[in-house]
Design a protein around this motif. Structure first.
Motif, PDB file in Angstrom:
ATOM      1  N   ASP A 165       0.601  -1.245   0.089  1.00 15.06           N
ATOM      2  CA  ASP A 165       0.261  -0.236   0.061  1.00 15.06           C
ATOM      3  C   ASP A 165       0.715   1.351  -0.112  1.00 15.06           C
ATOM      4  OD1 ASP A 165      -2.215  -1.659   0.169  1.00 15.06           O
ATOM      5  OD2 ASP A 165      -2.115  -1.539   2.455  1.00 15.06           O
ATOM      6  N   GLY A 166       2.200   1.244   0.372  1.00 13.75           N
ATOM      7  CA  GLY A 166       2.768   2.450   0.686  1.00 13.75           C
ATOM      8  C   GLY A 166       4.001   2.697  -0.263  1.00 13.75           C
ATOM      9  N   GLN A 167       4.285   1.833  -1.359  1.00 12.02           N
ATOM     10  CA  GLN A 167       5.515   2.015  -2.179  1.00 12.02           C
ATOM     11  C   GLN A 167       4.654   2.412  -3.777  1.00 12.02           C
ATOM     12  OE1 GLN A 167       8.616   2.110  -1.571  1.00 12.02           O
ATOM     13  NE2 GLN A 167       8.070   1.688   0.352  1.00 12.02           N
ATOM     14  N   ARG A 168       5.085   3.628  -3.983  1.00  7.18           N
ATOM     15  CA  ARG A 168       4.830   4.034  -5.144  1.00  7.18           C
ATOM     16  C   ARG A 168       5.883   4.122  -6.320  1.00  7.18           C
ATOM     17  NH1 ARG A 168       0.863   2.934  -3.247  1.00  7.18           N
ATOM     18  NH2 ARG A 168      -0.772   4.545  -2.591  1.00  7.18           N
ATOM     19  N   GLY A 169       7.078   3.905  -5.895  1.00  9.44           N
ATOM     20  CA  GLY A 169       8.000   3.936  -6.869  1.00  9.44           C
ATOM     21  C   GLY A 169       8.250   2.749  -7.839  1.00  9.44           C
ATOM     22  N   HIS A 170       8.431   2.691  -9.003  1.00 12.14           N
ATOM     23  CA  HIS A 170       8.759   1.593  -9.874  1.00 12.14           C
ATOM     24  C   HIS A 170       9.747   0.665  -9.969  1.00 12.14           C
ATOM     25  CE1 HIS A 170      11.203   4.518 -12.046  1.00 12.14           C
ATOM     26  NE2 HIS A 170      11.692   3.445 -12.436  1.00 12.14           N
ATOM     27  N   ALA A 171      10.958   0.905  -9.147  1.00  8.95           N
ATOM     28  CA  ALA A 171      12.080   0.293  -9.195  1.00  8.95           C
ATOM     29  C   ALA A 171      12.327   0.077  -7.672  1.00  8.95           C
ATOM     30  CB  ALA A 171      13.065   0.953  -9.972  1.00  8.95           C
ATOM     31  N   LEU A 172      12.352  -1.191  -7.226  1.00 12.14           N
ATOM     32  CA  LEU A 172      12.544  -1.646  -5.829  1.00 12.14           C
ATOM     33  C   LEU A 172      13.721  -2.413  -5.524  1.00 12.14           C
ATOM     34  CD1 LEU A 172       8.986  -1.481  -4.630  1.00 12.14           C
ATOM     35  CD2 LEU A 172      10.469   0.304  -4.487  1.00 12.14           C
ATOM     36  N   ILE A 173      14.448  -2.203  -4.724  1.00 15.89           N
ATOM     37  CA  ILE A 173      15.672  -3.582  -4.188  1.00 15.89           C
ATOM     38  C   ILE A 173      14.930  -4.040  -2.923  1.00 15.89           C
ATOM     39  CG2 ILE A 173      17.670  -3.934  -3.297  1.00 15.89           C
ATOM     40  CD1 ILE A 173      18.808  -1.704  -5.007  1.00 15.89           C
ATOM     41  N   LEU A 174      14.488  -5.201  -2.879  1.00 16.05           N
ATOM     42  CA  LEU A 174      13.787  -6.128  -1.879  1.00 16.05           C
ATOM     43  C   LEU A 174      14.926  -6.854  -1.324  1.00 16.05           C
ATOM     44  CD1 LEU A 174      11.535  -7.015   0.016  1.00 16.05           C
ATOM     45  CD2 LEU A 174      10.783  -8.446  -1.768  1.00 16.05           C
TER      46      LEU A 174
ATOM     47  N   GLN B 184       2.032 -10.374  -6.533  1.00 17.37           N
ATOM     48  CA  GLN B 184       0.736 -10.821  -6.887  1.00 17.37           C
ATOM     49  C   GLN B 184      -0.355  -9.731  -6.264  1.00 17.37           C
ATOM     50  OE1 GLN B 184       0.021 -14.590  -5.036  1.00 17.37           O
ATOM     51  NE2 GLN B 184      -2.418 -14.517  -5.035  1.00 17.37           N
ATOM     52  N   ALA B 185       0.077  -9.114  -5.221  1.00 12.61           N
ATOM     53  CA  ALA B 185      -0.791  -8.180  -4.583  1.00 12.61           C
ATOM     54  C   ALA B 185      -1.070  -6.863  -5.748  1.00 12.61           C
ATOM     55  CB  ALA B 185      -0.251  -7.573  -3.158  1.00 12.61           C
ATOM     56  N   TRP B 186       0.181  -6.718  -6.208  1.00 14.17           N
ATOM     57  CA  TRP B 186       0.098  -5.597  -7.223  1.00 14.17           C
ATOM     58  C   TRP B 186      -0.851  -5.641  -8.399  1.00 14.17           C
ATOM     59  CZ3 TRP B 186       5.769  -4.635  -6.836  1.00 14.17           C
ATOM     60  CH2 TRP B 186       6.187  -3.517  -5.585  1.00 14.17           C
ATOM     61  N   LEU B 187      -0.791  -6.822  -8.581  1.00 15.16           N
ATOM     62  CA  LEU B 187      -1.578  -7.501 -10.070  1.00 15.16           C
ATOM     63  C   LEU B 187      -2.982  -8.015  -9.531  1.00 15.16           C
ATOM     64  CD1 LEU B 187       1.085  -9.599 -11.615  1.00 15.16           C
ATOM     65  CD2 LEU B 187       0.293  -7.472 -12.394  1.00 15.16           C
ATOM     66  N   CYS B 188      -3.465  -8.166  -8.327  1.00 11.80           N
ATOM     67  CA  CYS B 188      -4.791  -8.438  -7.801  1.00 11.80           C
ATOM     68  C   CYS B 188      -5.809  -7.478  -8.487  1.00 11.80           C
ATOM     69  CB  CYS B 188      -4.681  -8.437  -6.483  1.00 11.80           C
ATOM     70  SG  CYS B 188      -6.060  -9.492  -5.798  1.00 11.80           S
ATOM     71  N   GLU B 189      -7.011  -8.349  -8.638  1.00 12.70           N
ATOM     72  CA  GLU B 189      -8.202  -7.577  -9.458  1.00 12.70           C
ATOM     73  C   GLU B 189      -8.964  -7.281  -8.315  1.00 12.70           C
ATOM     74  OE1 GLU B 189      -9.378  -9.988 -12.523  1.00 12.70           O
ATOM     75  OE2 GLU B 189      -7.587  -9.851 -13.795  1.00 12.70           O
ATOM     76  N   GLN B 190      -8.877  -7.477  -7.177  1.00  4.09           N
ATOM     77  CA  GLN B 190      -9.722  -7.247  -5.825  1.00  4.09           C
ATOM     78  C   GLN B 190      -8.866  -6.740  -4.838  1.00  4.09           C
ATOM     79  OE1 GLN B 190     -12.109 -10.630  -4.745  1.00  4.09           O
ATOM     80  NE2 GLN B 190     -12.861 -11.121  -6.638  1.00  4.09           N
ATOM     81  N   PRO B 191      -8.272  -5.514  -4.936  1.00  2.94           N
ATOM     82  CA  PRO B 191      -7.418  -4.844  -4.068  1.00  2.94           C
ATOM     83  C   PRO B 191      -8.162  -4.446  -2.843  1.00  2.94           C
ATOM     84  CG  PRO B 191      -7.872  -3.124  -5.832  1.00  2.94           C
ATOM     85  CD  PRO B 191      -8.584  -4.633  -6.229  1.00  2.94           C
ATOM     86  N   PRO B 192      -7.587  -4.577  -1.592  1.00  2.00           N
ATOM     87  CA  PRO B 192      -5.991  -4.843  -1.477  1.00  2.00           C
ATOM     88  C   PRO B 192      -5.825  -6.321  -1.444  1.00  2.00           C
ATOM     89  CG  PRO B 192      -7.038  -4.379   0.493  1.00  2.00           C
ATOM     90  CD  PRO B 192      -8.181  -3.972  -0.235  1.00  2.00           C
ATOM     91  N   GLY B 193      -4.683  -6.713  -2.266  1.00  2.00           N
ATOM     92  CA  GLY B 193      -4.698  -7.978  -2.508  1.00  2.00           C
ATOM     93  C   GLY B 193      -3.429  -8.413  -1.718  1.00  2.00           C
ATOM     94  N   PRO B 194      -2.948  -9.585  -1.882  1.00  2.00           N
ATOM     95  CA  PRO B 194      -3.551 -10.633  -2.936  1.00  2.00           C
ATOM     96  C   PRO B 194      -4.846 -11.384  -2.359  1.00  2.00           C
ATOM     97  CG  PRO B 194      -1.580 -11.578  -1.751  1.00  2.00           C
ATOM     98  CD  PRO B 194      -1.783  -9.929  -1.235  1.00  2.00           C
ATOM     99  N   CYS B 195      -5.684 -11.427  -3.122  1.00  2.00           N
ATOM    100  CA  CYS B 195      -7.113 -12.258  -2.718  1.00  2.00           C
ATOM    101  C   CYS B 195      -6.991 -13.556  -2.618  1.00  2.00           C
ATOM    102  CB  CYS B 195      -8.274 -11.553  -3.227  1.00  2.00           C
ATOM    103  SG  CYS B 195      -8.595 -12.004  -4.929  1.00  2.00           S
ATOM    104  N   ASP B 196      -6.344 -14.243  -3.577  1.00  2.00           N
ATOM    105  CA  ASP B 196      -6.205 -15.636  -4.001  1.00  2.00           C
ATOM    106  C   ASP B 196      -7.500 -16.268  -4.675  1.00  2.00           C
ATOM    107  OD1 ASP B 196      -3.269 -15.961  -3.080  1.00  2.00           O
ATOM    108  OD2 ASP B 196      -4.175 -16.259  -0.929  1.00  2.00           O
ATOM    109  N   GLN B 197      -8.252 -15.299  -5.090  1.00  2.00           N
ATOM    110  CA  GLN B 197      -9.581 -15.604  -5.432  1.00  2.00           C
ATOM    111  C   GLN B 197      -9.974 -15.261  -6.938  1.00  2.00           C
ATOM    112  OE1 GLN B 197     -11.533 -17.823  -3.830  1.00  2.00           O
ATOM    113  NE2 GLN B 197      -9.972 -17.969  -2.153  1.00  2.00           N
TER     114      GLN B 197
ATOM    115  N   GLY C 295      -4.397  -5.379 -17.755  1.00  2.00           N
ATOM    116  CA  GLY C 295      -4.731  -4.030 -17.435  1.00  2.00           C
ATOM    117  C   GLY C 295      -4.417  -3.664 -16.026  1.00  2.00           C
ATOM    118  N   ARG C 296      -3.636  -4.500 -15.366  1.00  2.00           N
ATOM    119  CA  ARG C 296      -3.293  -4.056 -14.075  1.00  2.00           C
ATOM    120  C   ARG C 296      -1.736  -3.885 -13.771  1.00  2.00           C
ATOM    121  NH1 ARG C 296      -6.370  -2.659 -10.169  1.00  2.00           N
ATOM    122  NH2 ARG C 296      -5.034  -3.190  -8.608  1.00  2.00           N
ATOM    123  N   GLY C 297      -1.129  -3.764 -15.156  1.00  3.12           N
ATOM    124  CA  GLY C 297       0.280  -3.367 -14.888  1.00  3.12           C
ATOM    125  C   GLY C 297       1.030  -4.317 -15.289  1.00  3.12           C
ATOM    126  N   LYS C 298       2.378  -4.181 -14.885  1.00  2.47           N
ATOM    127  CA  LYS C 298       3.065  -5.518 -15.170  1.00  2.47           C
ATOM    128  C   LYS C 298       4.099  -5.399 -14.073  1.00  2.47           C
ATOM    129  CE  LYS C 298       3.842  -6.883 -19.459  1.00  2.47           C
ATOM    130  NZ  LYS C 298       4.121  -7.262 -20.839  1.00  2.47           N
TER     131      LYS C 298
END
Length: 339
Positions: free
Chosen positions: A19-28, A45-58, A130-133
Motif C-alpha cells: 500500500d505504501g510504495q509508489r516507486g517503480h524500481a525497488l530493491i527488496l 501478486q498483490a499489485w496485480l490482484c483484481e480485488q485490491p487490497p490483495g492478494p485475494c487468492d480468489q 490491465g493491472r500493469g506488469k
C-alpha cells in the motif's frame, strides 16, 4: 509457494509495502531463509490482484499468478535457482538437451544478458489484464556486469505501469548504478521467539540450535533439519575442527560445507576480539588469542566459495580446509573449556 499465512512474519511488510510504495524500481533485500522470494512473489501478486487490497487468492489474476501463467508477471532467475525452486526453465536460459532430454551444460548460476534483454522487451509490451506488469529478478546479484548494465535504462524509463523488483540478500552486491536508481525495502528476520514458535510448530527438533546456525532465519533452520542436521552435530563442529575430523562435513556439497566453515571462522574471529558468536554456542568454541591466522583461513574459504562450480574432489577439499582451520586455531593458542 508459501505465503504470509504459512510464514506469518511476512504479513506486516507485505501490507506496508503493498500500500505504501509508489516507486517503480525497488530493491527488496533480506535473507533467503526469512522468505525473501516468497515475499517478492506475494508483493507482485498483490499489485496485480483484481480485488485490491490483495492478494485475494480468489480473482482470475491471483489464480494465474499461483499457476505461474500470468502474462503480466515475469520472474527472471538463473537455472540453478530455477531447479532449486522447481520454477521451470528460466526465461532466456534454456540449454540444448541431449537425446534423453538432459541438458548438455551445467546449470548456469548467472542471469545472462539474453534473459535480461528478453525481459526488457516484455516490459515494454502492453499489459494483458490491465493491472500493469511486474518484473522480478531473483537473486538480483546473479546478473553479471553486462546483464546489469543492460537493465539500467529500463530502471530509469520503464514501460507504462511496470514495476521492477530486485530481490537480493545484500544490495551492496549490486552495481552502484543499479542501487542509485531504486528504492530499498529491507526484510528483517522474525523475532527469535516468533521464529522458535514457528519452528516448533513445524516439528523441527533442536530448533534453538538450528535457528542460531541459520543466523536467525527460520526457513534456513528448517532446511538444515530437513537435510538431517541435528543440534548436537552442529554444536560439535568446533570440536571436530580442533581434532581435524572432516568425516561429517565432507558428506555435504562443497558450497554448504564451505558456508558452515565460514560461519565457524566468523565466530572464532568474533570471540578473538571479545564479540559474541552468531552461529555456534559460545561454550563449544575454543579461545583464540591471535586472529591473524584465522583471517588467512577466512580468505582461503572466500576464494574457494567464489569457485564453487569447480569440479572439486569434495572430501579432499573439505579435509584440507579443516586442516588449515585447525592450524589457524592452534596458531592462535586455541583451547577448549574457556567458559
Amino acid at each position: 509457494m508459501r505465503n504470509e499465512k504459512d510464514l506469518p512474519w511476512l504479513a506486516e511488510p507485505l501490507a506496508a509495502w503493498r500500500d505504501g510504495q509508489r516507486g517503480h524500481a525497488l530493491i527488496l533485500h533480506g535473507g533467503f531463509g526469512s522468505g525473501l522470494f516468497e515475499l517478492a512473489l506475494r508483493l507482485a501478486q498483490a499489485w496485480l490482484c483484481e480485488q485490491p487490497p490483495g492478494p485475494c487468492d480468489q480473482c482470475p489474476s491471483c489464480h494465474l499468478v499461483l499457476a505461474r501463467t500470468h502474462t503480466d508477471l515475469r520472474v527472471v532467475m538463473p537455472e540453478t535457482w530455477a531447479q532449486t525452486l522447481q520454477w521451470g526453465a528460466s526465461d532466456g536460459e534454456a540449454e540444448p538437451a541431449d537425446g534423453e532430454g538432459k541438458s548438455k551444460k551445467k546449470p548456469s548460476r548467472e542471469i545472462k544478458v539474453e534473459a535480461v534483454r528478453q525481459a526488457i522487451d516484455w516490459a515494454h509490451s502492453s499489459s494483458g489484464r490491465g493491472r500493469g506488469k511486474v518484473l522480478v529478478f531473483f537473486p538480483a546479484d546473479a546478473m553479471n556486469t553486462v546483464s546489469a548494465n543492460a537493465l539500467l535504462k529500463t530502471l530509469e524509463e520503464p514501460g507504462q505501469g511496470v514495476r521492477i523488483l530486485l530481490a537480493v540478500e545484500d544490495p551492496e552486491h549490486l552495481l552502484p548504478t543499479i542501487r542509485s536508481r531504486c528504492q530499498r525495502l529491507r526484510l528483517v528476520p522474525p523475532a527469535p521467539a516468533e521464529a522458535l514458535d514457528w519452528l516448533n510448530r513445524q516439528g523441527v527438533k533442536d530448533a534453538d540450535t538450528l535457528l542460531q546456525a541459520a543466523g536467525g532465519e527460520p526457513l534456513a533452520a528448517q532446511a538444515l533439519a530437513a537435510e538431517g542436521v541435528t543440534g548436537a552435530q552442529w554444536s560439535s563442529l568446533p570440536a571436530q575442527l580442533a581434532q581435524g575430523d572432516a568425516r561429517w562435513l565432507s558428506t555435504w556439497p562443497v558450497p554448504q560445507a564451505v558456508k558452515a566453515l565460514q560461519q565457524l571462522c566468523h565466530d572464532l574471529m568474533a570471540h578473538a576480539v571479545g564479540a559474541p558468536p552468531r552461529y555456534f554456542p559460545a561454550a563449544s568454541l575454543p579461545r583464540v588469542s591471535d586472529a591473524s591466522a584465522l583471517a588467512q583461513w577466512s580468505r582461503e574459504l572466500a576464494r574457494v566459495n567464489r569457485h564453487a562450480d569447480h569440479p572439486w574432489q569434495a572430501p579432499l577439499l573439505i579435509e584440507a580446509l579443516m586442516a588449515q582451520g585447525r592450524a589457524a586455531v592452534q596458531a592462535g593458542g586455541g583451547r577448549r573449556g574457556y567458559t
